[in-house]
Write a protein that holds these residues in place. Structure first.
Motif, mmCIF file in Angstrom:
data_model
loop_
_atom_site.group_PDB
_atom_site.id
_atom_site.type_symbol
_atom_site.label_atom_id
_atom_site.label_comp_id
_atom_site.label_asym_id
_atom_site.label_seq_id
_atom_site.Cartn_x
_atom_site.Cartn_y
_atom_site.Cartn_z
ATOM 1 N N GLY A 46 20.449 80.802 65.713
ATOM 2 C CA GLY A 46 21.345 79.663 65.851
ATOM 3 C C GLY A 46 20.782 78.286 65.569
ATOM 4 N N PHE A 47 19.448 78.143 65.413
ATOM 5 C CA PHE A 47 18.945 76.823 65.066
ATOM 6 C C PHE A 47 17.582 76.915 64.393
ATOM 7 C CE2 PHE A 47 16.557 77.139 68.987
ATOM 8 C CZ PHE A 47 15.464 76.305 68.804
ATOM 9 N N SER A 48 17.218 75.840 63.711
ATOM 10 C CA SER A 48 15.890 75.706 63.116
ATOM 11 C C SER A 48 15.426 74.274 63.307
ATOM 12 C CB SER A 48 15.911 76.079 61.626
ATOM 13 O OG SER A 48 16.704 75.172 60.895
ATOM 14 N N SER A 49 14.132 74.063 63.198
ATOM 15 C CA SER A 49 13.614 72.716 63.418
ATOM 16 C C SER A 49 12.328 72.487 62.638
ATOM 17 C CB SER A 49 13.351 72.474 64.905
ATOM 18 O OG SER A 49 12.315 73.322 65.350
ATOM 19 N N SER A 50 12.032 71.237 62.427
ATOM 20 C CA SER A 50 10.766 70.775 61.859
ATOM 21 C C SER A 50 10.380 69.526 62.636
ATOM 22 C CB SER A 50 10.914 70.418 60.380
ATOM 23 O OG SER A 50 11.245 71.533 59.606
ATOM 24 N N GLN A 51 9.142 69.432 63.047
ATOM 25 C CA GLN A 51 8.673 68.247 63.736
ATOM 26 C C GLN A 51 7.205 68.045 63.433
ATOM 27 O OE1 GLN A 51 10.638 70.428 65.852
ATOM 28 N NE2 GLN A 51 8.981 71.889 65.746
ATOM 29 N N GLY A 52 6.784 66.788 63.475
ATOM 30 C CA GLY A 52 5.392 66.530 63.197
ATOM 31 C C GLY A 52 5.051 65.061 63.166
ATOM 32 N N PHE A 53 3.833 64.803 62.731
ATOM 33 C CA PHE A 53 3.284 63.463 62.633
ATOM 34 C C PHE A 53 2.910 63.206 61.187
ATOM 35 C CE2 PHE A 53 -0.497 60.693 62.667
ATOM 36 C CZ PHE A 53 0.079 59.567 63.243
ATOM 37 N N LEU A 54 3.346 62.057 60.653
ATOM 38 C CA LEU A 54 3.028 61.650 59.281
ATOM 39 C C LEU A 54 1.894 60.629 59.341
ATOM 40 C CD1 LEU A 54 6.674 61.032 58.158
ATOM 41 C CD2 LEU A 54 5.168 62.780 57.211
ATOM 42 N N PRO A 55 0.669 61.036 59.061
ATOM 43 C CA PRO A 55 -0.443 60.087 59.133
ATOM 44 C C PRO A 55 -0.251 58.869 58.227
ATOM 45 C CG PRO A 55 -1.281 62.324 59.024
ATOM 46 C CD PRO A 55 0.203 62.395 58.772
ATOM 47 N N VAL A 56 0.298 59.060 57.042
ATOM 48 C CA VAL A 56 0.474 57.950 56.105
ATOM 49 C C VAL A 56 1.405 56.876 56.669
ATOM 50 C CG1 VAL A 56 2.391 58.974 54.808
ATOM 51 C CG2 VAL A 56 0.873 57.366 53.675
ATOM 52 N N ALA A 57 2.357 57.272 57.490
ATOM 53 C CA ALA A 57 3.324 56.331 58.063
ATOM 54 C C ALA A 57 3.002 55.960 59.505
ATOM 55 C CB ALA A 57 4.725 56.930 58.010
ATOM 56 N N GLN A 58 2.038 56.671 60.108
ATOM 57 C CA GLN A 58 1.739 56.496 61.524
ATOM 58 C C GLN A 58 3.020 56.638 62.343
ATOM 59 O OE1 GLN A 58 -1.593 55.846 63.090
ATOM 60 N NE2 GLN A 58 -1.768 57.021 61.216
ATOM 61 N N ALA A 59 3.776 57.706 62.027
ATOM 62 C CA ALA A 59 5.077 57.935 62.666
ATOM 63 C C ALA A 59 5.269 59.426 62.906
ATOM 64 C CB ALA A 59 6.206 57.403 61.783
ATOM 65 N N ALA A 60 6.041 59.733 63.920
ATOM 66 C CA ALA A 60 6.387 61.117 64.228
ATOM 67 C C ALA A 60 7.860 61.354 63.916
ATOM 68 C CB ALA A 60 6.113 61.421 65.694
ATOM 69 N N PHE A 61 8.231 62.608 63.705
ATOM 70 C CA PHE A 61 9.622 62.944 63.445
ATOM 71 C C PHE A 61 9.963 64.285 64.077
ATOM 72 C CE2 PHE A 61 7.363 65.166 60.123
ATOM 73 C CZ PHE A 61 8.066 66.348 59.977
ATOM 74 N N SER A 62 11.237 64.483 64.302
ATOM 75 C CA SER A 62 11.750 65.758 64.766
ATOM 76 C C SER A 62 13.147 65.936 64.204
ATOM 77 C CB SER A 62 11.792 65.802 66.295
ATOM 78 O OG SER A 62 12.258 67.071 66.733
ATOM 79 N N VAL A 63 13.382 67.072 63.575
ATOM 80 C CA VAL A 63 14.680 67.383 62.984
ATOM 81 C C VAL A 63 15.095 68.756 63.489
ATOM 82 C CG1 VAL A 63 15.915 67.875 60.843
ATOM 83 C CG2 VAL A 63 14.221 66.056 60.888
#
Length: 103
Positions: A46-63
């Motif tokens: 029922g679901f999938s996700s991707s999450q992590g840290f982008l060193p080039v942007a110094q930012a984290a994300f979660s989808v």
């Protein structure tokens, strides 16, 4: 630190549940650029996700998406990174289609 752990046979940098992963849908040689992140993705019923840290942007994300096909969250994460780069004045092509950026 990233070690080779269980991914040794496929040359996967892995440690503490995180992987050095390619975000781009095309080969990217620069492992410090927009096409790579340190994180983890996955799927279950029922679901999938991707999450992590982008060193080039110094930012984290979660989808997270409400489908168990990991392609949708991977494409969404990739397009989000393209939009983030564009918002910082960098126009990149990670091979995941076009993103519309409203400024």
């Amino acid at each position: 630190p990233m070690t080779v752990g269980w991914g040794k046979s496929i040359h996967l940098r892995y440690g503490a549940g995180l992987m050095a992963s390619q975000l781009a849908f095309r080969p990217v040689l620069n492992r410090t650029g927009w096409g790579f992140y340190e994180g983890h993705g996955g799927e279950t019923y029922g679901f999938s996700s991707s999450q992590g840290f982008l060193p080039v942007a110094q930012a984290a994300f979660s989808v997270a998406t409400n489908t168990d096909n990991v392609t949708y969250s991977a494409v969404a994460a990739c397009r989000m990174v393209v939009a983030l780069a564009a918002s910082r004045g960098e126009y990149i092509d990670l091979g995941c289609g076009r993103s519309t950026v409203l400024v």
